[in-house]
Design a protein around this motif. Structure first.
Motif, PDB file in Angstrom:
ATOM      1  N   HIS A  75      -0.307  -3.186   3.892  1.00  0.00           N
ATOM      2  CA  HIS A  75      -0.174  -1.906   3.176  1.00  0.00           C
ATOM      3  C   HIS A  75      -1.693  -1.821   2.755  1.00  0.00           C
ATOM      4  O   HIS A  75      -2.604  -2.545   2.578  1.00  0.00           O
ATOM      5  CB  HIS A  75       0.789  -1.797   1.892  1.00  0.00           C
ATOM      6  CG  HIS A  75       0.368  -3.004   0.940  1.00  0.00           C
ATOM      7  ND1 HIS A  75      -0.345  -2.889  -0.185  1.00  0.00           N
ATOM      8  CD2 HIS A  75       0.831  -4.224   0.953  1.00  0.00           C
ATOM      9  CE1 HIS A  75      -0.437  -4.109  -0.675  1.00  0.00           C
ATOM     10  NE2 HIS A  75       0.358  -4.997  -0.056  1.00  0.00           N
ATOM     11  N   ALA A 115       9.194   2.757   2.992  1.00  0.00           N
ATOM     12  CA  ALA A 115       8.289   1.711   3.604  1.00  0.00           C
ATOM     13  C   ALA A 115       7.507   2.287   4.924  1.00  0.00           C
ATOM     14  O   ALA A 115       6.684   1.514   5.499  1.00  0.00           O
ATOM     15  CB  ALA A 115       9.341   0.490   4.039  1.00  0.00           C
ATOM     16  N   ILE A 118       5.377  -4.660   1.187  1.00  0.00           N
ATOM     17  CA  ILE A 118       4.672  -3.377   1.140  1.00  0.00           C
ATOM     18  C   ILE A 118       4.579  -3.094  -0.265  1.00  0.00           C
ATOM     19  O   ILE A 118       5.586  -2.909  -0.944  1.00  0.00           O
ATOM     20  CB  ILE A 118       5.414  -2.261   2.150  1.00  0.00           C
ATOM     21  CG1 ILE A 118       5.436  -2.747   3.423  1.00  0.00           C
ATOM     22  CG2 ILE A 118       4.906  -1.179   1.699  1.00  0.00           C
ATOM     23  CD1 ILE A 118       6.220  -1.732   4.263  1.00  0.00           C
ATOM     24  N   GLN A 126       3.537  -1.843  10.878  1.00  0.00           N
ATOM     25  CA  GLN A 126       3.628  -3.134  10.733  1.00  0.00           C
ATOM     26  C   GLN A 126       2.515  -3.702  11.228  1.00  0.00           C
ATOM     27  O   GLN A 126       2.048  -3.335  12.109  1.00  0.00           O
ATOM     28  CB  GLN A 126       5.094  -3.747  11.315  1.00  0.00           C
ATOM     29  CG  GLN A 126       6.354  -3.106  11.033  1.00  0.00           C
ATOM     30  CD  GLN A 126       6.643  -3.306   9.543  1.00  0.00           C
ATOM     31  OE1 GLN A 126       5.725  -4.439   8.656  1.00  0.00           O
ATOM     32  NE2 GLN A 126       7.198  -2.538   8.687  1.00  0.00           N
ATOM     33  N   PRO A 166       2.562  -9.027   5.551  1.00  0.00           N
ATOM     34  CA  PRO A 166       2.257  -8.048   4.451  1.00  0.00           C
ATOM     35  C   PRO A 166       1.081  -7.077   4.979  1.00  0.00           C
ATOM     36  O   PRO A 166       0.134  -7.541   5.597  1.00  0.00           O
ATOM     37  CB  PRO A 166       1.871  -8.823   3.393  1.00  0.00           C
ATOM     38  CG  PRO A 166       2.276 -10.016   3.218  1.00  0.00           C
ATOM     39  CD  PRO A 166       2.477 -10.299   4.717  1.00  0.00           C
ATOM     40  N   ARG A 190      -5.575   0.888   5.936  1.00  0.00           N
ATOM     41  CA  ARG A 190      -4.551   0.047   6.795  1.00  0.00           C
ATOM     42  C   ARG A 190      -5.652  -0.613   7.886  1.00  0.00           C
ATOM     43  O   ARG A 190      -5.195  -1.856   8.234  1.00  0.00           O
ATOM     44  CB  ARG A 190      -3.606   0.984   7.185  1.00  0.00           C
ATOM     45  CG  ARG A 190      -2.525   1.421   6.313  1.00  0.00           C
ATOM     46  CD  ARG A 190      -1.414   2.316   6.790  1.00  0.00           C
ATOM     47  NE  ARG A 190      -0.426   2.516   5.907  1.00  0.00           N
ATOM     48  CZ  ARG A 190       0.602   1.850   5.708  1.00  0.00           C
ATOM     49  NH1 ARG A 190       0.591   0.580   6.704  1.00  0.00           N
ATOM     50  NH2 ARG A 190       1.569   2.040   5.202  1.00  0.00           N
TER      51      ARG A 190
END
Ligand SMILES: *Cc1c(COP(=O)(O)O)cnc(C)c1O
Length: 373
Positions: A352, A190, A4, A290, A350, A260
């Motif tokens: 973000h 996060a 992130i 996530q 990953p 996102r």
């Protein structure tokens, strides 16, 4: 590569964040004040809740919610076994009993049919006062509130929505953190909306819960801060964090949530025929706390990615009923097989809003290579 990338986010928002922080330092008000009140209003407006009460972190938010609902010794709260420890931990901290419920392997969220089943079993046993369902909006996806609301009504249970990962998600026009009698979120760095330290918030439409929560977060204060009417907590959101969050909330609303989803769409398109990608039911929008794949050879895939410099994480390697600290509440662990299956197969890659196409292509390429595609 970062899992992130908060450093890039800071680089993009630097001027606004530095100014906001500088203003707090110049004004010299570090506890509550205008930035906190303004943030609370902005958060409540975004979520569509009548009240927002910020606090020190997402765990305290759950604790304060349980306290406001008068949940304690002899009471039971239904909670998914596949979640972060804090969901179950706070129930035990308040002296109540967590009753674990299995989840759907598609959505990772509490399974409404299994919830009904667990409620009936606990009711028949008759040992505990059944008080609430603590739903969790895992990985950014709202739980199935249409079904859960009906179950809560049937069995006269309150809903505590643990929206620590859900902030920004929605079902139709209704946003996450607006589905519980009391809903909570976390601003741990996060999370979808994070600050630069610890922070949390509680949402409710109920005026008397709001009054109680404002008191509880400030040593149980009454008419003023040296009038204490109940035993409370010191759990306020720092003014500095509030000032930072106001800048970050603006970015979140303007483009981060959208970005996102664009990253997720790109992963989905490239990976859906190779691995099991997240399932987002129609009418739902995820905030993708996530992006989580399911894979029987999860550990091997993780090692392969690590070899290529690609970070990945296992959220979560154990269900709550498998945690040492919670074993005594795990009597029903025969009915938690989906949680156990997920604990063995999930892998988050990953995700973000600052993930560049080139970096994403590298990740996609590595996963394809692992599968020989
Ligand atoms: C992060 C998280 C919490 C706790 O939030 P903190 O701010 O770290 O205390 C609670 N529940 C879930 C599901 C979380 O992911």
């Amino acid at each position: 590569m970062e899992f992130i990338d908060l450093k890039t986010q800071y680089r993009v928002l630097k001027d606004a964040i530095d100014t906001a922080v500088q203003n707090v330092l110049t004004e010299g008000n570090y506890i509550l004040g205008e930035d906190v009140s303004a943030l609370e209003k902005e958060l409540a407006d975004y979520v569509g809740a009548k009240h927002c009460i910020t606090c020190a972190n997402g765990t305290d938010a759950l604790t304060l919610a349980l306290r406001a609902l008068k949940i304690g010794k002899g009471d039971a709260v239904f909670v998914p076994s596949f979640t972060f420890f804090a969901s179950a931990e706070t129930i035990v901290l308040e002296g109540a009993t967590p009753l674990f419920v299995d989840v759907s392997t598609d959505t990772f969220n509490i399974d409404p049919e299994k919830l009904s089943e667990e409620i009936k079993i606990a009711k028949k046993e008759g040992k505990l006062n059944l008080k609430a369902i603590m739903t969790v909006d895992l990985f950014g996806l709202c739980a199935d509130y249409t079904k859960i609301r009906a179950i809560a009504k049937e069995f006269e249970l309150k809903i505590i929505e643990d929206g620590a990962q859900g902030f920004g998600g929605s079902i139709g026009t209704k946003r996450a953190c607006g589905f519980g009698d009391i809903s909570t979120t976390s601003f741990f760095p996060a999370k979808p909306l994070g600050c630069y330290g610890d922070g949390g918030a509680i949402f409710t439409d109920n005026d008397s819960y709001k009054d109680e929560l404002l008191s509880l977060r400030f040593h149980g204060k009454g008419a003023d801060k040296y009038d204490n009417v109940r035993i409370g907590y010191n759990s306020r959101l720092d003014t500095l964090q509030a000032a930072i969050l106001r800048v970050k909330l603006d970015a979140f609303k303007t483009y981060e949530l959208e970005k996102r989803n664009a990253v997720a769409d790109r992963y989905n398109a490239a990976l859906k025929d190779i691995v099991t990608v997240p399932v987002i039911p129609s009418n739902y929008v995820s905030s993708y706390a996530q992006y989580t794949l399911k894979n029987e050879n999860r550990n091997e895939l993780q090692k392969f990615l690590r070899g290529k410099g690609i970070p990945s994480m296992v959220y979560y390697p154990k269900g709550m009923h498998q945690q040492t600290a919670l074993l005594k509440y795990a009597a029903n662990n025969k009915r938690l097989s989906s949680t156990e299956y997920l604990a063995k197969t999930v892998l988050s890659i990953p995700m973000h809003p600052y993930l560049e196409d080139e970096a994403q292509d590298l990740i996609i390429g590595a996963i394809k290579e692992y599968y020989g595609r």
